[in-house]
Design a protein around this motif. Structure first.
Motif, PDB file in Angstrom:
ATOM      1  N   GLY A   1       0.825  -1.209   0.000  1.00  0.00           N
ATOM      2  CA  GLY A   1       0.000   0.000   0.000  1.00  0.00           C
ATOM      3  C   GLY A   1       0.853   1.250   0.000  1.00  0.00           C
ATOM      4  O   GLY A   1       1.697   1.442   0.870  1.00  0.00           O
TER       5      GLY A   1
ATOM      6  N   GLU B   1       1.835  -0.837  -4.796  1.00  0.00           N
ATOM      7  CA  GLU B   1       0.634  -0.001  -4.824  1.00  0.00           C
ATOM      8  C   GLU B   1      -0.308  -0.527  -5.909  1.00  0.00           C
ATOM      9  O   GLU B   1       0.107  -0.766  -7.035  1.00  0.00           O
ATOM     10  CB  GLU B   1       1.038   1.451  -5.108  1.00  0.00           C
ATOM     11  CG  GLU B   1      -0.071   2.386  -5.564  1.00  0.00           C
ATOM     12  CD  GLU B   1      -1.231   2.486  -4.573  1.00  0.00           C
ATOM     13  OE1 GLU B   1      -2.389   2.492  -5.029  1.00  0.00           O
ATOM     14  OE2 GLU B   1      -0.978   2.562  -3.355  1.00  0.00           O
ATOM     15  N   ARG B   2      -1.586  -0.703  -5.576  1.00  0.00           N
ATOM     16  CA  ARG B   2      -2.501  -1.299  -6.559  1.00  0.00           C
ATOM     17  C   ARG B   2      -3.021  -0.282  -7.579  1.00  0.00           C
ATOM     18  O   ARG B   2      -3.459  -0.644  -8.657  1.00  0.00           O
ATOM     19  CB  ARG B   2      -3.673  -1.994  -5.859  1.00  0.00           C
ATOM     20  CG  ARG B   2      -4.654  -1.069  -5.200  1.00  0.00           C
ATOM     21  CD  ARG B   2      -5.629  -1.843  -4.319  1.00  0.00           C
ATOM     22  NE  ARG B   2      -6.455  -0.923  -3.552  1.00  0.00           N
ATOM     23  CZ  ARG B   2      -7.701  -0.597  -3.852  1.00  0.00           C
ATOM     24  NH1 ARG B   2      -8.295  -1.114  -4.907  1.00  0.00           N
ATOM     25  NH2 ARG B   2      -8.376   0.256  -3.112  1.00  0.00           N
TER      26      ARG B   2
ATOM     27  N   SER C   1       0.469   6.008  -6.660  1.00  0.00           N
ATOM     28  CA  SER C   1       0.004   6.189  -5.283  1.00  0.00           C
ATOM     29  C   SER C   1      -0.970   7.354  -5.236  1.00  0.00           C
ATOM     30  O   SER C   1      -0.679   8.417  -5.769  1.00  0.00           O
ATOM     31  CB  SER C   1       1.182   6.477  -4.355  1.00  0.00           C
ATOM     32  OG  SER C   1       1.798   5.279  -4.004  1.00  0.00           O
TER      33      SER C   1
ATOM     34  N   ASN D   1      -7.066   6.917  -3.810  1.00  0.00           N
ATOM     35  CA  ASN D   1      -7.380   7.575  -2.545  1.00  0.00           C
ATOM     36  C   ASN D   1      -7.907   8.976  -2.742  1.00  0.00           C
ATOM     37  O   ASN D   1      -7.257   9.807  -3.354  1.00  0.00           O
ATOM     38  CB  ASN D   1      -6.141   7.647  -1.655  1.00  0.00           C
ATOM     39  CG  ASN D   1      -6.559   7.824  -0.220  1.00  0.00           C
ATOM     40  OD1 ASN D   1      -7.625   8.368   0.047  1.00  0.00           O
ATOM     41  ND2 ASN D   1      -5.759   7.379   0.697  1.00  0.00           N
TER      42      ASN D   1
ATOM     43  N   GLN E   1      -1.729  -5.738  -7.643  1.00  0.00           N
ATOM     44  CA  GLN E   1      -2.673  -6.118  -6.593  1.00  0.00           C
ATOM     45  C   GLN E   1      -2.047  -7.249  -5.771  1.00  0.00           C
ATOM     46  O   GLN E   1      -1.748  -8.315  -6.304  1.00  0.00           O
ATOM     47  CB  GLN E   1      -3.969  -6.621  -7.240  1.00  0.00           C
ATOM     48  CG  GLN E   1      -5.039  -7.021  -6.242  1.00  0.00           C
ATOM     49  CD  GLN E   1      -5.864  -5.829  -5.770  1.00  0.00           C
ATOM     50  OE1 GLN E   1      -6.192  -4.933  -6.534  1.00  0.00           O
ATOM     51  NE2 GLN E   1      -6.204  -5.822  -4.489  1.00  0.00           N
TER      52      GLN E   1
ATOM     53  N   GLU F   1      -2.702  -1.372   3.915  1.00  0.00           N
ATOM     54  CA  GLU F   1      -3.694  -1.591   2.854  1.00  0.00           C
ATOM     55  C   GLU F   1      -4.924  -0.701   2.944  1.00  0.00           C
ATOM     56  O   GLU F   1      -5.830  -0.796   2.122  1.00  0.00           O
ATOM     57  CB  GLU F   1      -4.125  -3.066   2.816  1.00  0.00           C
ATOM     58  CG  GLU F   1      -4.810  -3.558   4.072  1.00  0.00           C
ATOM     59  CD  GLU F   1      -5.347  -4.995   3.945  1.00  0.00           C
ATOM     60  OE1 GLU F   1      -5.691  -5.409   2.831  1.00  0.00           O
ATOM     61  OE2 GLU F   1      -5.430  -5.688   4.971  1.00  0.00           O
ATOM     62  N   GLY F   2      -4.980   0.181   3.964  1.00  0.00           N
ATOM     63  CA  GLY F   2      -6.127   1.074   4.049  1.00  0.00           C
ATOM     64  C   GLY F   2      -7.281   0.476   4.833  1.00  0.00           C
ATOM     65  O   GLY F   2      -7.177  -0.617   5.401  1.00  0.00           O
TER      66      GLY F   2
ATOM     67  N   THR G   1      -9.668  -3.914   5.150  1.00  0.00           N
ATOM     68  CA  THR G   1      -8.558  -4.804   5.549  1.00  0.00           C
ATOM     69  C   THR G   1      -8.733  -6.239   5.053  1.00  0.00           C
ATOM     70  O   THR G   1      -8.734  -7.184   5.837  1.00  0.00           O
ATOM     71  CB  THR G   1      -8.410  -4.806   7.080  1.00  0.00           C
ATOM     72  OG1 THR G   1      -9.718  -4.986   7.655  1.00  0.00           O
ATOM     73  CG2 THR G   1      -7.851  -3.501   7.584  1.00  0.00           C
TER      74      THR G   1
END
Length: 441
Positions: A19, A42-43, A47, A51, A136, A172-173, A176
């Motif tokens: 992440g 980072e998916r 970055s 978000n 991912q 991962e934010g 979860t």
């Protein structure tokens, strides 16, 4: 195969960070700076691509990480005006506080996450971290040496690829999935999460400053509580960027199915309030996005680490919503730095397996743990006191109306008007809620 990630999967890293938000990027920055071999995954395409929440960062922890961030970071405006409103049925009562100067360790800025997160991840890359976007992580690789042994995280899987490390930092934010899937934290409690929607509107710099009464480059953070969230826990926010305005709201997830109105409708209602509508007049919608936000604070925090892993930022539920201010990014950056420091301390002792216990100890003894613990009762106070969102907005606006109404019916004493409104709400209820609120704070 190997081409999909662009790294040799036989390669081993000291640390893998999952992440690339502020927590993950801060950890990677600090580790790379110390010469640690770190992989930052980072998916999003970059970055911050995924978000959108936030808007405001208190910069004390960023300053500790990157002392000259003011010259380099993509900051929109420094917040010099705080505005809090209580809204009900088109009426609005607002308290405004304007600062003339702010000590450096107390500064806060409005940022656009897509710009800011991208910048911070690139800074980590400049320090020597290997940043790979558009990847991912599908699961955490867990090894269990015996039936009774604690499961140990040994790396990550990205579809067909497996990459190994001494430590995995899970950043991962709020959603979860990896931790839950690996059995390292309980399923997310809807009480501990909220959904945020946000729209960004383009508005000429001069118009924005005129409408908000701001000096050039100064910014405003404006939070609103009231009937816009249909009686549910939550509120609206407005943040001023350089030449755009971010307008959105956050609503608790647990009872969202129990109301007729959608979150999108709530946002429209908020934007229709005269003060907000006036600000957005003639502005062009640039983007619309939604995101999960942690709301539960201290009591919803998972285990912060174990063999081979630690948890930082939103994934660790490090977020504080106090109604009058919302903090997440400074906690994220702080936790990322502590995770890095914990690993460096463990390596200093020649044993990376001590990282998690160092990290847990550091969090609880730092400003970060102390701040989260101090406000630990506040989320349940907000979530459990429906009157804050259902009764008090009208109560406050009715009092204001009484105070400012003049007509030919003959004046009445202000105290009488006040007591009449208090009776409508219930003196006992008011006292109980006031006491609960003071205790929670």
């Amino acid at each position: 195969g190997d081409e999909s990630m662009g790294i040799d999967t036989r390669e081993r890293f000291d640390v893998i960070v999952v992440g690339g938000g502020p927590a993950g990027a801060a950890a990677a920055y600090r580790l790379a700076q110390a010469g640690v071999k770190v992989l930052l995954l980072e998916r999003g395409q970059y970055s911050g691509a995924k978000n959108m929440m936030g808007g405001r960062i208190y910069t004390h922890s960023l300053e500790a990480l990157i002392p000259d961030f003011r010259e380099r970071a993509p900051l929109e405006r420094q917040v010099m005006k705080e505005r809090i409103s209580i809204a009900e049925n088109g009426h609005m009562t607002t308290v405004e506080y304007v600062q003339s100067e702010v000590p450096q360790n107390e500064e806060s800025y409005v940022v656009l996450r897509s710009k800011f997160d991208k910048w911070l991840a690139q800074e980590a890359e400049k320090q020597g971290a290997l940043l790979i976007c558009n990847v991912q992580v599908t699961e955490l690789l867990v090894h269990q040496s015996s039936v009774n042994a604690k499961p140990q995280v040994i790396g990550v899987r990205c579809d067909d690829d497996e990459v190994y490390a001494d430590l995995v930092i899970v950043a991962e934010g709020a959603n979860t999935l990896l931790l839950e899937q690996a059995g390292l934290c309980a399923a997310s409690d809807p009480h501990a999460l909220a959904v945020g929607v946000k729209e960004t509107y383009k508005l000429a710099k001069s118009a924005l400053e005129d409408r908000c009464g701001l000096m050039p480059d100064q910014g405003m953070a404006w939070l609103t509580l009231g009937d816009l969230t249909a009686g549910l826990m939550g509120g609206g926010f407005v943040y001023t960027n350089k030449d755009s305005v971010s307008v959105g709201l956050v609503v608790g997830l647990d009872k969202i199915g129990s109301v007729e109105t959608t979150v999108e409708d709530m946002l429209l209602k908020f934007q229709a309030y005269p003060a907000v509508a006036q600000l957005l007049k003639g502005a062009q919608l640039k983007e619309h996005s939604a995101h999960l936000v942690p709301e539960g604070g201290y009591h919803s925090m998972p285990r912060l680490g174990g063999p081979g892993y630690v948890v930082v930022g939103d994934a660790a539920r490090m977020c504080m919503n106090l109604g009058y201010t919302i903090r997440g990014m400074d906690l994220a950056i702080g936790s990322g730095m502590l995770a890095a420091d914990a690993y460096l301390a463990a390596m200093g002792e020649g044993d990376s397996s001590k990282t998690a216990s160092h990290y847990r100890h550091m969090v609880h003894h730092s400003w970060l743990g102390k701040d989260l613990e101090l406000y630990r009762h506040f989320p349940s106070f907000l979530g459990g006191t429906d009157r804050i969102f259902q009764v008090y907005p009208q109560f406050v606006n009715d009092i204001m109306k009484d105070v400012f109404t003049i007509n030919d019916a003959g004046a009445t004493p202000i105290m009488g008007k006040l007591l009449h409104r208090v009776e409508q709400v219930g003196m006992k209820e008011l006292m109980i809620d006031a006491l609960k609120g003071v205790r929670a704070l």
